[in-house]
Design a protein around this motif. Structure first.
Motif, PDB file in Angstrom:
ATOM      1  N   ALA A 135       0.849  -1.191   0.000  1.00  0.00           N
ATOM      2  CA  ALA A 135       0.000   0.000   0.000  1.00  0.00           C
ATOM      3  C   ALA A 135       0.888   1.245   0.000  1.00  0.00           C
ATOM      4  CB  ALA A 135      -0.915   0.003   1.212  1.00  0.00           C
ATOM      5  N   ARG A 136       0.411   2.275  -0.661  1.00  0.00           N
ATOM      6  CA  ARG A 136       1.191   3.513  -0.753  1.00  0.00           C
ATOM      7  C   ARG A 136       1.491   4.072   0.647  1.00  0.00           C
ATOM      8  NH1 ARG A 136       2.035   6.691  -4.763  1.00  0.00           N
ATOM      9  NH2 ARG A 136       0.440   5.736  -6.047  1.00  0.00           N
ATOM     10  N   GLY A 137       0.528   3.923   1.548  1.00  0.00           N
ATOM     11  CA  GLY A 137       0.702   4.425   2.914  1.00  0.00           C
ATOM     12  C   GLY A 137       1.938   3.829   3.568  1.00  0.00           C
ATOM     13  N   LEU A 138       2.222   2.568   3.260  1.00  0.00           N
ATOM     14  CA  LEU A 138       3.384   1.920   3.864  1.00  0.00           C
ATOM     15  C   LEU A 138       4.666   2.512   3.295  1.00  0.00           C
ATOM     16  CD1 LEU A 138       3.982  -1.466   5.096  1.00  0.00           C
ATOM     17  CD2 LEU A 138       5.467  -0.881   3.213  1.00  0.00           C
ATOM     18  N   VAL A 139       4.705   2.659   1.977  1.00  0.00           N
ATOM     19  CA  VAL A 139       5.918   3.205   1.342  1.00  0.00           C
ATOM     20  C   VAL A 139       6.212   4.581   1.934  1.00  0.00           C
ATOM     21  CG1 VAL A 139       6.970   3.850  -0.845  1.00  0.00           C
ATOM     22  CG2 VAL A 139       5.386   1.910  -0.749  1.00  0.00           C
ATOM     23  N   GLU A 140       5.149   5.385   2.098  1.00  0.00           N
ATOM     24  CA  GLU A 140       5.341   6.752   2.587  1.00  0.00           C
ATOM     25  C   GLU A 140       5.770   6.781   4.049  1.00  0.00           C
ATOM     26  OE1 GLU A 140       1.710   8.625   1.467  1.00  0.00           O
ATOM     27  OE2 GLU A 140       2.369   8.814  -0.613  1.00  0.00           O
ATOM     28  N   ALA A 141       5.402   5.738   4.805  1.00  0.00           N
ATOM     29  CA  ALA A 141       5.746   5.725   6.231  1.00  0.00           C
ATOM     30  C   ALA A 141       7.164   5.228   6.479  1.00  0.00           C
ATOM     31  CB  ALA A 141       4.752   4.851   6.988  1.00  0.00           C
ATOM     32  N   MET A 142       7.785   4.654   5.456  1.00  0.00           N
ATOM     33  CA  MET A 142       9.097   4.043   5.672  1.00  0.00           C
ATOM     34  C   MET A 142      10.178   5.108   5.804  1.00  0.00           C
ATOM     35  SD  MET A 142       8.824   0.797   5.921  1.00  0.00           S
ATOM     36  CE  MET A 142       7.307   1.080   6.780  1.00  0.00           C
ATOM     37  N   PRO A 143      11.009   4.994   6.860  1.00  0.00           N
ATOM     38  CA  PRO A 143      12.055   6.006   7.056  1.00  0.00           C
ATOM     39  C   PRO A 143      13.245   5.812   6.128  1.00  0.00           C
ATOM     40  CG  PRO A 143      12.109   4.379   8.814  1.00  0.00           C
ATOM     41  CD  PRO A 143      10.959   4.005   7.945  1.00  0.00           C
ATOM     42  N   SER A 144      13.436   4.605   5.634  1.00  0.00           N
ATOM     43  CA  SER A 144      14.604   4.370   4.770  1.00  0.00           C
ATOM     44  C   SER A 144      14.290   3.229   3.813  1.00  0.00           C
ATOM     45  CB  SER A 144      15.813   3.982   5.631  1.00  0.00           C
ATOM     46  OG  SER A 144      15.533   2.768   6.290  1.00  0.00           O
ATOM     47  N   GLU A 145      15.165   3.080   2.827  1.00  0.00           N
ATOM     48  CA  GLU A 145      14.995   1.976   1.894  1.00  0.00           C
ATOM     49  C   GLU A 145      15.175   0.656   2.623  1.00  0.00           C
ATOM     50  OE1 GLU A 145      16.799   1.760  -2.405  1.00  0.00           O
ATOM     51  OE2 GLU A 145      17.834   0.327  -1.107  1.00  0.00           O
ATOM     52  N   ASN A 146      16.064   0.667   3.646  1.00  0.00           N
ATOM     53  CA  ASN A 146      16.329  -0.574   4.380  1.00  0.00           C
ATOM     54  C   ASN A 146      15.048  -1.114   5.025  1.00  0.00           C
ATOM     55  OD1 ASN A 146      18.575   1.336   4.277  1.00  0.00           O
ATOM     56  ND2 ASN A 146      19.750  -0.383   5.109  1.00  0.00           N
ATOM     57  N   ALA A 147      14.251  -0.195   5.589  1.00  0.00           N
ATOM     58  CA  ALA A 147      13.011  -0.625   6.240  1.00  0.00           C
ATOM     59  C   ALA A 147      12.041  -1.178   5.206  1.00  0.00           C
ATOM     60  CB  ALA A 147      12.388   0.542   6.983  1.00  0.00           C
TER      61      ALA A 147
END
Lengths: 291, 158
Positions: A140-152
Protein backbone atom coordinates in the motif's frame (compact mmCIF):
# COMPACT_ATOMS: atom_id res chain seq x y z
CA UNK A 1 -49.61 -62.90 36.11
CA UNK A 2 -52.12 -60.22 35.30
CA UNK A 3 -55.29 -60.19 37.39
CA UNK A 4 -58.43 -61.01 35.39
CA UNK A 5 -59.56 -57.95 33.54
CA UNK A 6 -62.49 -56.39 35.25
CA UNK A 7 -64.25 -53.19 34.46
CA UNK A 8 -63.57 -50.84 37.36
CA UNK A 9 -67.14 -49.60 37.12
CA UNK A 10 -68.34 -53.07 38.11
CA UNK A 11 -66.34 -52.97 41.27
CA UNK A 12 -66.58 -49.37 42.26
CA UNK A 13 -69.94 -48.03 43.04
CA UNK A 14 -70.98 -44.87 44.80
CA UNK A 15 -67.95 -44.66 47.04
CA UNK A 16 -64.72 -45.53 45.27
CA UNK A 17 -62.17 -47.05 47.64
CA UNK A 18 -59.65 -44.55 48.92
CA UNK A 19 -56.26 -44.89 47.24
CA UNK A 20 -57.66 -45.98 43.90
CA UNK A 21 -58.61 -42.43 43.08
CA UNK A 22 -55.97 -40.35 44.72
CA UNK A 23 -53.08 -38.11 43.66
CA UNK A 24 -50.20 -38.91 45.98
CA UNK A 25 -47.43 -36.32 45.84
CA UNK A 26 -44.85 -37.14 43.21
CA UNK A 27 -41.26 -36.91 44.44
CA UNK A 28 -39.17 -34.14 42.92
CA UNK A 29 -36.23 -34.89 40.65
CA UNK A 30 -37.72 -37.52 38.36
CA UNK A 31 -37.73 -35.44 35.24
CA UNK A 32 -34.94 -33.11 36.20
CA UNK A 33 -31.42 -33.76 37.31
CA UNK A 34 -29.77 -31.86 40.11
CA UNK A 35 -26.49 -31.90 38.25
CA UNK A 36 -25.32 -28.32 38.06
CA UNK A 37 -25.83 -26.92 34.55
CA UNK A 38 -22.40 -25.32 34.59
CA UNK A 39 -20.85 -28.75 35.02
CA UNK A 40 -22.38 -29.96 31.77
CA UNK A 41 -21.39 -26.70 30.11
CA UNK A 42 -17.76 -27.04 31.17
CA UNK A 43 -17.56 -30.68 30.07
CA UNK A 44 -19.23 -30.19 26.74
CA UNK A 45 -17.68 -26.82 25.95
CA UNK A 46 -14.22 -27.93 27.04
CA UNK A 47 -14.53 -31.17 25.10
CA UNK A 48 -15.60 -29.31 22.01
CA UNK A 49 -12.74 -26.83 22.30
CA UNK A 50 -10.27 -29.69 22.68
CA UNK A 51 -11.78 -31.46 19.68
CA UNK A 52 -11.55 -28.31 17.59
CA UNK A 53 -7.94 -27.69 18.55
CA UNK A 54 -6.94 -31.28 17.70
CA UNK A 55 -8.88 -31.06 14.45
CA UNK A 56 -7.27 -27.78 13.47
CA UNK A 57 -3.79 -29.08 14.24
CA UNK A 58 -4.30 -32.29 12.25
CA UNK A 59 -5.87 -30.57 9.26
CA UNK A 60 -3.47 -27.65 9.33
CA UNK A 61 -0.65 -30.13 9.16
CA UNK A 62 -2.34 -31.95 6.26
CA UNK A 63 -2.99 -28.64 4.53
CA UNK A 64 0.62 -27.70 5.02
CA UNK A 65 1.70 -30.88 3.22
CA UNK A 66 -0.89 -30.50 0.47
CA UNK A 67 0.13 -26.87 -0.06
CA UNK A 68 3.79 -27.79 -0.32
CA UNK A 69 2.99 -30.41 -2.95
CA UNK A 70 1.42 -27.83 -5.26
CA UNK A 71 4.11 -26.72 -7.75
CA UNK A 72 4.71 -22.97 -8.02
CA UNK A 73 3.57 -22.97 -11.68
CA UNK A 74 0.23 -24.40 -10.59
CA UNK A 75 -0.04 -21.74 -7.90
CA UNK A 76 0.72 -19.10 -10.52
CA UNK A 77 -1.99 -20.56 -12.76
CA UNK A 78 -4.44 -20.63 -9.83
CA UNK A 79 -3.67 -16.99 -9.20
CA UNK A 80 -4.66 -16.44 -12.86
CA UNK A 81 -5.23 -12.85 -13.69
CA UNK A 82 -5.01 -11.59 -10.08
CA UNK A 83 -2.04 -9.48 -11.17
CA UNK A 84 -4.15 -7.41 -13.53
CA UNK A 85 -6.37 -6.22 -10.73
CA UNK A 86 -3.67 -5.38 -8.22
CA UNK A 87 -2.34 -1.86 -8.18
CA UNK A 88 -3.02 0.99 -10.56
CA UNK A 89 -1.16 1.17 -13.82
CA UNK A 90 -0.90 4.96 -13.56
CA UNK A 91 1.79 4.70 -10.92
CA UNK A 92 4.22 2.83 -13.06
CA UNK A 93 7.40 4.62 -11.87
CA UNK A 94 6.65 3.96 -8.21
CA UNK A 95 5.75 0.39 -8.89
CA UNK A 96 8.90 -0.07 -10.94
CA UNK A 97 11.00 1.16 -8.03
CA UNK A 98 9.39 -1.36 -5.72
CA UNK A 99 9.85 -4.13 -8.27
CA UNK A 100 13.51 -3.14 -8.70
CA UNK A 101 14.05 -3.32 -4.93
CA UNK A 102 12.38 -6.75 -4.83
CA UNK A 103 14.57 -7.90 -7.72
CA UNK A 104 17.68 -6.74 -5.89
CA UNK A 105 16.54 -8.68 -2.82
CA UNK A 106 15.93 -11.86 -4.80
CA UNK A 107 19.28 -11.42 -6.53
CA UNK A 108 21.07 -11.15 -3.16
CA UNK A 109 19.12 -14.06 -1.64
CA UNK A 110 17.96 -16.14 -4.64
CA UNK A 111 14.54 -17.74 -4.85
CA UNK A 112 14.16 -21.43 -5.70
CA UNK A 113 14.11 -22.37 -9.37
CA UNK A 114 10.99 -21.23 -11.26
CA UNK A 115 9.72 -18.81 -8.61
CA UNK A 116 9.12 -15.19 -9.44
CA UNK A 117 7.89 -12.09 -7.64
CA UNK A 118 5.57 -9.40 -9.01
CA UNK A 119 5.16 -6.29 -6.88
CA UNK A 120 2.02 -4.17 -7.05
CA UNK A 121 1.37 -0.77 -5.58
CA UNK A 122 -2.02 -0.22 -4.02
CA UNK A 123 -3.32 3.32 -3.86
CA UNK A 124 -4.27 3.20 -0.20
CA UNK A 125 -3.23 5.22 2.85
CA UNK A 126 -3.08 2.17 5.09
CA UNK A 127 0.30 0.98 6.36
CA UNK A 128 0.01 -2.47 4.93
CA UNK A 129 1.58 -5.00 2.58
CA UNK A 130 0.68 -8.58 1.78
CA UNK A 131 1.66 -11.49 -0.40
CA UNK A 132 -0.95 -13.44 -2.29
CA UNK A 133 -1.08 -16.46 -4.60
CA UNK A 134 1.36 -16.79 -7.48
CA UNK A 135 4.16 -14.61 -6.08
CA UNK A 136 2.11 -11.41 -6.22
CA UNK A 137 3.04 -8.91 -3.52
CA UNK A 138 0.88 -5.88 -2.84
CA UNK A 139 2.28 -2.84 -1.05
CA UNK A 140 0.00 0.00 0.00
CA UNK A 141 1.19 3.51 -0.75
CA UNK A 142 0.70 4.42 2.91
CA UNK A 143 3.38 1.92 3.86
CA UNK A 144 5.92 3.21 1.34
CA UNK A 145 5.34 6.75 2.59
CA UNK A 146 5.75 5.72 6.23
CA UNK A 147 9.10 4.04 5.67
CA UNK A 148 12.05 6.01 7.06
CA UNK A 149 14.60 4.37 4.77
CA UNK A 150 15.00 1.98 1.89
CA UNK A 151 16.33 -0.57 4.38
CA UNK A 152 13.01 -0.62 6.24
CA UNK A 153 11.07 -0.95 2.99
CA UNK A 154 13.42 -3.75 1.94
CA UNK A 155 12.62 -5.60 5.17
CA UNK A 156 8.91 -5.40 4.41
CA UNK A 157 9.42 -6.61 0.85
CA UNK A 158 11.80 -9.36 1.97
CA UNK A 159 9.18 -10.44 4.53
CA UNK A 160 6.52 -10.77 1.83
CA UNK A 161 9.01 -12.50 -0.49
CA UNK A 162 9.69 -14.98 2.32
CA UNK A 163 5.95 -15.77 2.46
CA UNK A 164 6.13 -16.63 -1.25
CA UNK A 165 9.39 -18.52 -0.93
CA UNK A 166 8.10 -20.66 1.94
CA UNK A 167 4.80 -21.26 0.12
CA UNK A 168 2.90 -19.72 3.03
CA UNK A 169 0.10 -18.41 0.86
CA UNK A 170 -0.82 -21.71 -0.77
CA UNK A 171 -0.27 -23.55 2.51
CA UNK A 172 -2.60 -21.18 4.35
CA UNK A 173 -5.14 -21.59 1.59
CA UNK A 174 -5.11 -25.40 1.66
CA UNK A 175 -5.08 -25.35 5.46
CA UNK A 176 -8.13 -23.09 5.46
CA UNK A 177 -10.00 -25.19 2.92
CA UNK A 178 -9.28 -28.46 4.72
CA UNK A 179 -10.08 -27.23 8.22
CA UNK A 180 -13.31 -25.50 7.26
CA UNK A 181 -14.38 -28.59 5.35
CA UNK A 182 -13.69 -30.78 8.37
CA UNK A 183 -15.47 -28.36 10.71
CA UNK A 184 -18.50 -28.21 8.44
CA UNK A 185 -18.70 -31.99 8.32
CA UNK A 186 -18.29 -32.45 12.07
CA UNK A 187 -20.09 -29.51 13.59
CA UNK A 188 -22.43 -28.62 10.75
CA UNK A 189 -24.48 -31.61 11.87
CA UNK A 190 -25.16 -29.99 15.23
CA UNK A 191 -28.60 -28.47 15.35
CA UNK A 192 -28.66 -24.73 15.71
CA UNK A 193 -26.04 -22.34 14.49
CA UNK A 194 -24.70 -21.45 17.93
CA UNK A 195 -22.26 -24.31 18.51
CA UNK A 196 -21.25 -24.21 14.89
CA UNK A 197 -20.20 -20.59 15.01
CA UNK A 198 -18.58 -21.22 18.38
CA UNK A 199 -16.58 -24.08 16.88
CA UNK A 200 -15.77 -21.95 13.84
CA UNK A 201 -14.47 -19.12 15.99
CA UNK A 202 -12.45 -21.52 18.13
CA UNK A 203 -11.02 -23.10 14.99
CA UNK A 204 -10.01 -19.73 13.57
CA UNK A 205 -8.40 -18.72 16.85
CA UNK A 206 -6.49 -22.01 17.05
CA UNK A 207 -5.44 -21.59 13.41
CA UNK A 208 -3.90 -18.20 14.19
CA UNK A 209 -1.06 -20.03 15.92
CA UNK A 210 0.05 -21.25 12.52
CA UNK A 211 -0.28 -17.80 11.06
CA UNK A 212 1.95 -16.34 13.77
CA UNK A 213 4.52 -19.10 13.26
CA UNK A 214 4.62 -18.23 9.54
CA UNK A 215 5.09 -14.56 10.35
CA UNK A 216 8.03 -15.32 12.60
CA UNK A 217 9.56 -17.51 9.90
CA UNK A 218 9.06 -14.76 7.32
CA UNK A 219 10.59 -12.18 9.67
CA UNK A 220 13.72 -14.30 10.13
CA UNK A 221 14.10 -14.89 6.39
CA UNK A 222 13.47 -11.22 5.69
CA UNK A 223 16.29 -10.23 8.00
CA UNK A 224 18.56 -12.70 6.22
CA UNK A 225 17.54 -11.13 2.90
CA UNK A 226 18.19 -7.60 4.12
CA UNK A 227 21.59 -8.65 5.43
CA UNK A 228 22.40 -10.30 2.10
CA UNK A 229 21.54 -7.09 0.27
CA UNK A 230 23.12 -4.42 2.48
CA UNK A 231 25.66 -6.36 4.53
CA UNK A 232 24.01 -5.08 7.73
CA UNK A 233 20.51 -5.02 9.23
CA UNK A 234 20.34 -1.41 10.38
CA UNK A 235 16.88 0.11 10.30
CA UNK A 236 15.21 -3.29 10.46
CA UNK A 237 14.13 -3.61 14.06
CA UNK A 238 13.39 0.11 14.11
CA UNK A 239 10.58 -0.68 11.71
CA UNK A 240 8.48 -2.43 14.34
CA UNK A 241 9.09 0.33 16.87
CA UNK A 242 7.74 2.67 14.24
CA UNK A 243 4.64 0.50 13.79
CA UNK A 244 4.13 0.29 17.55
CA UNK A 245 4.37 4.05 17.81
CA UNK A 246 2.00 4.59 14.92
CA UNK A 247 -0.79 3.94 17.41
CA UNK A 248 -2.57 1.37 15.29
CA UNK A 249 -4.86 -0.97 17.18
CA UNK A 250 -3.43 -4.41 17.92
CA UNK A 251 -5.55 -7.17 19.47
CA UNK A 252 -4.06 -9.50 22.09
CA UNK A 253 -1.59 -11.86 20.49
CA UNK A 254 -3.72 -15.01 20.80
CA UNK A 255 -6.38 -13.30 18.68
CA UNK A 256 -3.94 -11.89 16.19
CA UNK A 257 -2.54 -13.15 12.88
CA UNK A 258 0.81 -11.57 13.69
CA UNK A 259 3.02 -11.68 16.77
CA UNK A 260 3.17 -8.44 18.74
CA UNK A 261 5.37 -5.76 17.19
CA UNK A 262 7.62 -5.52 20.24
CA UNK A 263 8.26 -9.27 20.22
CA UNK A 264 9.02 -9.24 16.50
CA UNK A 265 11.51 -6.44 16.94
CA UNK A 266 13.20 -8.24 19.86
CA UNK A 267 13.31 -11.51 17.90
CA UNK A 268 14.97 -9.76 14.94
CA UNK A 269 17.56 -8.17 17.16
CA UNK A 270 18.32 -11.51 18.83
CA UNK A 271 18.59 -13.19 15.44
CA UNK A 272 20.97 -10.53 14.15
CA UNK A 273 23.16 -10.84 17.24
CA UNK A 274 23.13 -14.63 17.03
CA UNK A 275 24.31 -14.54 13.42
CA UNK A 276 26.75 -11.71 13.96
CA UNK A 277 24.93 -9.46 11.49
CA UNK A 278 25.82 -5.82 12.17
CA UNK A 279 22.92 -3.91 13.68
CA UNK A 280 24.39 -0.60 12.63
CA UNK A 281 25.27 0.56 9.16
CA UNK A 282 24.64 3.21 6.61
CA UNK A 283 20.95 3.63 5.81
CA UNK A 284 20.00 4.05 2.19
CA UNK A 285 17.49 6.87 1.80
CA UNK A 286 14.41 6.35 -0.31
CA UNK A 287 14.47 8.18 -3.62
CA UNK A 288 12.81 11.57 -3.35
CA UNK A 289 9.35 11.51 -4.82
CA UNK A 290 8.04 14.22 -7.08
CA UNK A 291 5.37 16.16 -5.25
CA UNK B 1 -11.31 -5.96 17.21
CA UNK B 2 -14.33 -7.64 15.66
CA UNK B 3 -13.31 -10.91 17.24
CA UNK B 4 -13.12 -9.34 20.68
CA UNK B 5 -16.56 -7.76 20.29
CA UNK B 6 -17.97 -11.11 19.19
CA UNK B 7 -16.42 -12.91 22.14
CA UNK B 8 -17.63 -10.27 24.60
CA UNK B 9 -21.17 -10.38 23.18
CA UNK B 10 -21.17 -14.17 23.25
CA UNK B 11 -19.96 -14.38 26.84
CA UNK B 12 -22.42 -11.67 27.90
CA UNK B 13 -25.34 -13.49 26.28
CA UNK B 14 -24.28 -16.74 27.91
CA UNK B 15 -23.99 -15.05 31.31
CA UNK B 16 -27.33 -13.27 31.00
CA UNK B 17 -28.99 -16.46 29.78
CA UNK B 18 -27.49 -18.46 32.60
CA UNK B 19 -28.20 -16.05 35.44
CA UNK B 20 -31.68 -15.03 34.28
CA UNK B 21 -32.59 -18.60 33.34
CA UNK B 22 -31.43 -20.04 36.66
CA UNK B 23 -33.26 -17.37 38.61
CA UNK B 24 -36.47 -17.79 36.63
CA UNK B 25 -36.32 -21.55 36.97
CA UNK B 26 -35.80 -21.51 40.73
CA UNK B 27 -38.61 -19.00 41.15
CA UNK B 28 -40.93 -20.99 38.91
CA UNK B 29 -40.27 -24.22 40.75
CA UNK B 30 -41.02 -22.55 44.09
CA UNK B 31 -44.31 -21.32 42.66
CA UNK B 32 -45.14 -24.71 41.11
CA UNK B 33 -44.50 -26.62 44.31
CA UNK B 34 -46.56 -24.17 46.39
CA UNK B 35 -49.48 -24.19 43.98
CA UNK B 36 -49.43 -27.97 43.62
CA UNK B 37 -49.89 -28.17 47.38
CA UNK B 38 -52.67 -25.57 47.34
CA UNK B 39 -54.52 -27.31 44.52
CA UNK B 40 -53.94 -30.79 45.93
CA UNK B 41 -57.66 -31.21 46.59
CA UNK B 42 -58.42 -31.21 42.89
CA UNK B 43 -57.58 -34.67 41.67
CA UNK B 44 -56.51 -35.47 38.13
CA UNK B 45 -56.72 -38.88 36.45
CA UNK B 46 -55.79 -40.26 33.06
CA UNK B 47 -58.78 -42.63 32.95
CA UNK B 48 -61.26 -41.86 30.26
CA UNK B 49 -64.31 -42.61 32.35
CA UNK B 50 -64.99 -41.71 35.98
CA UNK B 51 -66.43 -44.30 38.33
CA UNK B 52 -70.19 -44.39 38.37
CA UNK B 53 -71.24 -41.85 40.92
CA UNK B 54 -74.75 -40.94 41.84
CA UNK B 55 -75.95 -38.33 41.19
CA UNK B 56 -74.00 -38.01 37.94
CA UNK B 57 -71.80 -34.93 38.10
CA UNK B 58 -71.83 -32.20 35.51
CA UNK B 59 -68.80 -32.25 33.24
CA UNK B 60 -66.93 -29.61 31.36
CA UNK B 61 -63.74 -29.37 29.32
CA UNK B 62 -60.91 -27.67 31.17
CA UNK B 63 -57.49 -26.91 29.77
CA UNK B 64 -54.23 -25.21 30.68
CA UNK B 65 -51.67 -24.10 28.18
CA UNK B 66 -48.11 -22.84 28.63
CA UNK B 67 -45.57 -21.53 26.16
CA UNK B 68 -42.01 -21.42 27.40
CA UNK B 69 -38.87 -20.21 25.72
CA UNK B 70 -35.39 -21.54 26.14
CA UNK B 71 -32.63 -19.21 27.31
CA UNK B 72 -29.36 -18.61 25.45
CA UNK B 73 -27.35 -20.71 27.87
CA UNK B 74 -29.66 -23.75 27.77
CA UNK B 75 -29.83 -23.51 24.02
CA UNK B 76 -26.06 -23.40 23.69
CA UNK B 77 -25.52 -26.35 26.02
CA UNK B 78 -28.24 -28.29 24.19
CA UNK B 79 -26.52 -27.52 20.88
CA UNK B 80 -23.28 -28.95 22.23
CA UNK B 81 -25.15 -31.96 23.61
CA UNK B 82 -26.62 -32.71 20.20
CA UNK B 83 -23.13 -33.46 18.89
CA UNK B 84 -22.42 -36.31 21.27
CA UNK B 85 -25.93 -37.26 22.38
CA UNK B 86 -27.27 -38.08 25.82
CA UNK B 87 -29.87 -36.61 28.15
CA UNK B 88 -30.80 -33.09 27.16
CA UNK B 89 -30.90 -32.09 30.80
CA UNK B 90 -31.04 -28.39 30.01
CA UNK B 91 -34.38 -28.89 28.24
CA UNK B 92 -35.73 -31.54 30.62
CA UNK B 93 -36.27 -29.10 33.45
CA UNK B 94 -37.87 -26.64 31.05
CA UNK B 95 -40.41 -29.22 29.86
CA UNK B 96 -41.00 -30.48 33.38
CA UNK B 97 -41.92 -26.95 34.38
CA UNK B 98 -44.17 -26.55 31.36
CA UNK B 99 -46.08 -29.78 31.98
CA UNK B 100 -46.63 -29.04 35.65
CA UNK B 101 -47.60 -25.44 34.95
CA UNK B 102 -50.10 -26.61 32.31
CA UNK B 103 -51.71 -29.02 34.79
CA UNK B 104 -51.83 -26.28 37.41
CA UNK B 105 -53.58 -23.89 35.04
CA UNK B 106 -56.03 -26.61 34.13
CA UNK B 107 -56.65 -27.30 37.81
CA UNK B 108 -57.18 -23.59 38.46
CA UNK B 109 -59.83 -23.55 35.77
CA UNK B 110 -61.45 -26.62 37.26
CA UNK B 111 -61.42 -25.05 40.71
CA UNK B 112 -63.11 -21.94 39.37
CA UNK B 113 -65.86 -24.19 38.02
CA UNK B 114 -66.31 -25.81 41.41
CA UNK B 115 -64.99 -29.15 40.20
CA UNK B 116 -62.99 -31.48 42.40
CA UNK B 117 -61.84 -34.05 39.87
CA UNK B 118 -60.56 -33.97 36.29
CA UNK B 119 -60.72 -37.16 34.28
CA UNK B 120 -59.30 -38.12 30.92
CA UNK B 121 -56.34 -35.76 31.34
CA UNK B 122 -54.13 -35.58 28.26
CA UNK B 123 -51.11 -33.60 27.15
CA UNK B 124 -50.30 -32.07 23.82
CA UNK B 125 -46.97 -30.56 22.87
CA UNK B 126 -46.33 -28.27 19.95
CA UNK B 127 -43.12 -26.64 18.87
CA UNK B 128 -43.73 -23.02 17.98
CA UNK B 129 -40.97 -22.60 15.44
CA UNK B 130 -40.69 -26.23 14.28
CA UNK B 131 -36.93 -26.28 14.78
CA UNK B 132 -36.24 -23.52 12.28
CA UNK B 133 -32.87 -22.00 13.07
CA UNK B 134 -32.56 -18.40 14.21
CA UNK B 135 -36.15 -18.36 15.39
CA UNK B 136 -37.73 -18.48 18.81
CA UNK B 137 -36.90 -21.78 20.48
CA UNK B 138 -40.11 -22.38 22.34
CA UNK B 139 -42.59 -25.10 23.01
CA UNK B 140 -46.23 -25.19 23.99
CA UNK B 141 -47.55 -27.72 26.46
CA UNK B 142 -51.32 -28.09 26.66
CA UNK B 143 -53.06 -30.14 29.33
CA UNK B 144 -56.79 -30.78 29.06
CA UNK B 145 -59.38 -33.01 30.58
CA UNK B 146 -62.97 -33.39 31.71
CA UNK B 147 -63.76 -31.61 34.94
CA UNK B 148 -66.42 -33.24 37.07
CA UNK B 149 -68.57 -30.77 38.96
CA UNK B 150 -70.41 -32.57 41.75
CA UNK B 151 -74.16 -32.04 42.01
CA UNK B 152 -75.99 -32.29 45.27
CA UNK B 153 -78.76 -34.89 45.29
CA UNK B 154 -81.21 -32.04 45.66
CA UNK B 155 -79.88 -30.20 42.66
CA UNK B 156 -79.88 -33.38 40.61
CA UNK B 157 -83.62 -33.89 41.06
CA UNK B 158 -84.42 -30.71 39.12
Amino acid sequence: MQPPDTDPRDREQDAPPAGRYANPPIPEGINVTDEHPLREFVWLGGGMLAAVVVLVIVFAWLGHIVGSLVPFETERRLAGSIGQYLGPASDEPDRAQLQALADRLTAADPLPEGMSISVHLLDDDEINAFATLGGHIVVARGLVEAMPSENALALVLAHEIAHVRERHVIRTLSRGVLTSLAMAVLFGAAEGDLPESFAGQAGITAGLTFSRAQEREADALALRGVHALYGHVAGASALFDLLTDSGRYTPPEWLSTHPQDGKRSDALEALARGNGWPLAGELTPLPARPQ
Amino acid sequence: MDVIIQIVVFVALLAVGYLAGRRAEAKHYRSIIAREKALGAILVFPERLPPAIHPAPASQLVSGSVVISVDYFKRFVAGLRMIIGGRLTSYESLLDRARREAVLRMKEEAQALGADQVFNVKFETASISKGASKSIGSVEVLAYGTALIPRTRAAARH
